[in-house]
Design a protein around this motif. Sequence first.
Motif, PDB file in Angstrom:
ATOM      1  N   LEU A  28     -16.056  29.918   2.077  1.00 52.42           N
ATOM      2  CA  LEU A  28     -15.198  30.168   3.233  1.00 52.42           C
ATOM      3  C   LEU A  28     -15.896  31.075   4.248  1.00 52.42           C
ATOM      4  CD1 LEU A  28     -12.393  29.728   4.473  1.00 52.42           C
ATOM      5  CD2 LEU A  28     -11.631  31.760   3.236  1.00 52.42           C
ATOM      6  N   VAL A  29     -16.585  32.093   3.767  1.00 53.38           N
ATOM      7  CA  VAL A  29     -17.319  32.990   4.666  1.00 53.38           C
ATOM      8  C   VAL A  29     -18.400  32.220   5.425  1.00 53.38           C
ATOM      9  CG1 VAL A  29     -18.937  34.936   4.709  1.00 53.38           C
ATOM     10  CG2 VAL A  29     -16.832  35.097   3.379  1.00 53.38           C
ATOM     11  N   GLN A  30     -19.074  31.305   4.741  1.00 50.70           N
ATOM     12  CA  GLN A  30     -20.105  30.502   5.405  1.00 50.70           C
ATOM     13  C   GLN A  30     -19.500  29.621   6.495  1.00 50.70           C
ATOM     14  OE1 GLN A  30     -22.024  28.398   2.241  1.00 50.70           O
ATOM     15  NE2 GLN A  30     -23.297  30.154   1.665  1.00 50.70           N
ATOM     16  N   HIS A  31     -18.346  29.041   6.216  1.00 52.52           N
ATOM     17  CA  HIS A  31     -17.680  28.206   7.229  1.00 52.52           C
ATOM     18  C   HIS A  31     -17.245  29.059   8.424  1.00 52.52           C
ATOM     19  CE1 HIS A  31     -17.516  24.226   5.481  1.00 52.52           C
ATOM     20  NE2 HIS A  31     -17.224  24.767   4.310  1.00 52.52           N
ATOM     21  N   TYR A  32     -16.689  30.227   8.157  1.00 52.04           N
ATOM     22  CA  TYR A  32     -16.289  31.118   9.246  1.00 52.04           C
ATOM     23  C   TYR A  32     -17.503  31.563  10.053  1.00 52.04           C
ATOM     24  CZ  TYR A  32     -11.395  31.734   7.851  1.00 52.04           C
ATOM     25  OH  TYR A  32     -10.065  31.543   7.573  1.00 52.04           O
ATOM     26  N   GLY A  33     -18.633  31.747   9.389  1.00 52.10           N
ATOM     27  CA  GLY A  33     -19.866  32.122  10.083  1.00 52.10           C
ATOM     28  C   GLY A  33     -20.312  31.056  11.057  1.00 52.10           C
ATOM     29  N   LYS A  34     -20.213  29.809  10.638  1.00 52.45           N
ATOM     30  CA  LYS A  34     -20.575  28.699  11.530  1.00 52.45           C
ATOM     31  C   LYS A  34     -19.684  28.677  12.760  1.00 52.45           C
ATOM     32  CE  LYS A  34     -22.326  25.238   8.300  1.00 52.45           C
ATOM     33  NZ  LYS A  34     -22.027  23.909   7.724  1.00 52.45           N
ATOM     34  N   VAL A  35     -18.400  28.844  12.528  1.00 49.83           N
ATOM     35  CA  VAL A  35     -17.438  28.779  13.628  1.00 49.83           C
ATOM     36  C   VAL A  35     -17.645  29.940  14.593  1.00 49.83           C
ATOM     37  CG1 VAL A  35     -14.990  28.890  14.211  1.00 49.83           C
ATOM     38  CG2 VAL A  35     -15.747  27.476  12.307  1.00 49.83           C
ATOM     39  N   THR A  41     -17.617  22.961  12.462  1.00 51.90           N
ATOM     40  CA  THR A  41     -17.773  22.484  11.093  1.00 51.90           C
ATOM     41  C   THR A  41     -17.606  20.977  11.064  1.00 51.90           C
ATOM     42  OG1 THR A  41     -15.437  22.772  10.590  1.00 51.90           O
ATOM     43  CG2 THR A  41     -16.862  24.636  10.146  1.00 51.90           C
ATOM     44  N   GLU A  42     -18.158  20.359  10.031  1.00 53.06           N
ATOM     45  CA  GLU A  42     -18.048  18.911   9.916  1.00 53.06           C
ATOM     46  C   GLU A  42     -16.598  18.496   9.675  1.00 53.06           C
ATOM     47  OE1 GLU A  42     -20.078  20.524   7.359  1.00 53.06           O
ATOM     48  OE2 GLU A  42     -21.656  20.680   8.839  1.00 53.06           O
ATOM     49  N   ASN A  43     -15.876  19.342   8.912  1.00 51.42           N
ATOM     50  CA  ASN A  43     -14.507  19.014   8.556  1.00 51.42           C
ATOM     51  C   ASN A  43     -13.638  20.267   8.732  1.00 51.42           C
ATOM     52  OD1 ASN A  43     -12.152  18.093   7.480  1.00 51.42           O
ATOM     53  ND2 ASN A  43     -12.976  17.629   5.449  1.00 51.42           N
ATOM     54  N   PRO A  44     -12.963  20.415   9.846  1.00 55.34           N
ATOM     55  CA  PRO A  44     -12.163  21.614  10.082  1.00 55.34           C
ATOM     56  C   PRO A  44     -11.033  21.791   9.075  1.00 55.34           C
ATOM     57  CG  PRO A  44     -12.370  20.317  12.092  1.00 55.34           C
ATOM     58  CD  PRO A  44     -12.950  19.513  10.976  1.00 55.34           C
ATOM     59  N   ARG A  51      -8.708  28.006   1.964  1.00 52.50           N
ATOM     60  CA  ARG A  51      -7.760  29.127   1.988  1.00 52.50           C
ATOM     61  C   ARG A  51      -6.598  28.887   1.035  1.00 52.50           C
ATOM     62  NH1 ARG A  51      -5.784  29.636   7.595  1.00 52.50           N
ATOM     63  NH2 ARG A  51      -4.600  31.356   6.745  1.00 52.50           N
ATOM     64  N   ARG A  52      -6.107  27.671   1.003  1.00 49.89           N
ATOM     65  CA  ARG A  52      -4.981  27.348   0.123  1.00 49.89           C
ATOM     66  C   ARG A  52      -5.384  27.415  -1.349  1.00 49.89           C
ATOM     67  NH1 ARG A  52      -1.453  22.441   2.734  1.00 49.89           N
ATOM     68  NH2 ARG A  52      -0.670  23.638   4.490  1.00 49.89           N
TER      69      ARG A  52
END
Length: 67
Positions: A28-35, A41-44, A51-52
């Motif tokens: 999740l941290v990596q995805h937030y970093g990209k954003v 992201t490839e898949n928002p 998170r769920r």
Amino acid sequence: MALFRAKDVKQFSDVELQENMDKLRMDLVQHYGKVSAGGATENPGHIRELRRTIARMMTEQNRRRTA
């Protein structure tokens, strides 16, 4: 990383639950970093599912503590 449903989470031991939750949090941290860097992201929807799933794991941890 695979996403888990409630019935899957209930089958984990306490150690497995913590390890999987740590892995998902890092993802999740990596995805937030990209954003935050301005990328997309490839898949928002994946962020929402992460998170769920983390919330499911936290709920199971709390349930085990009180039981």
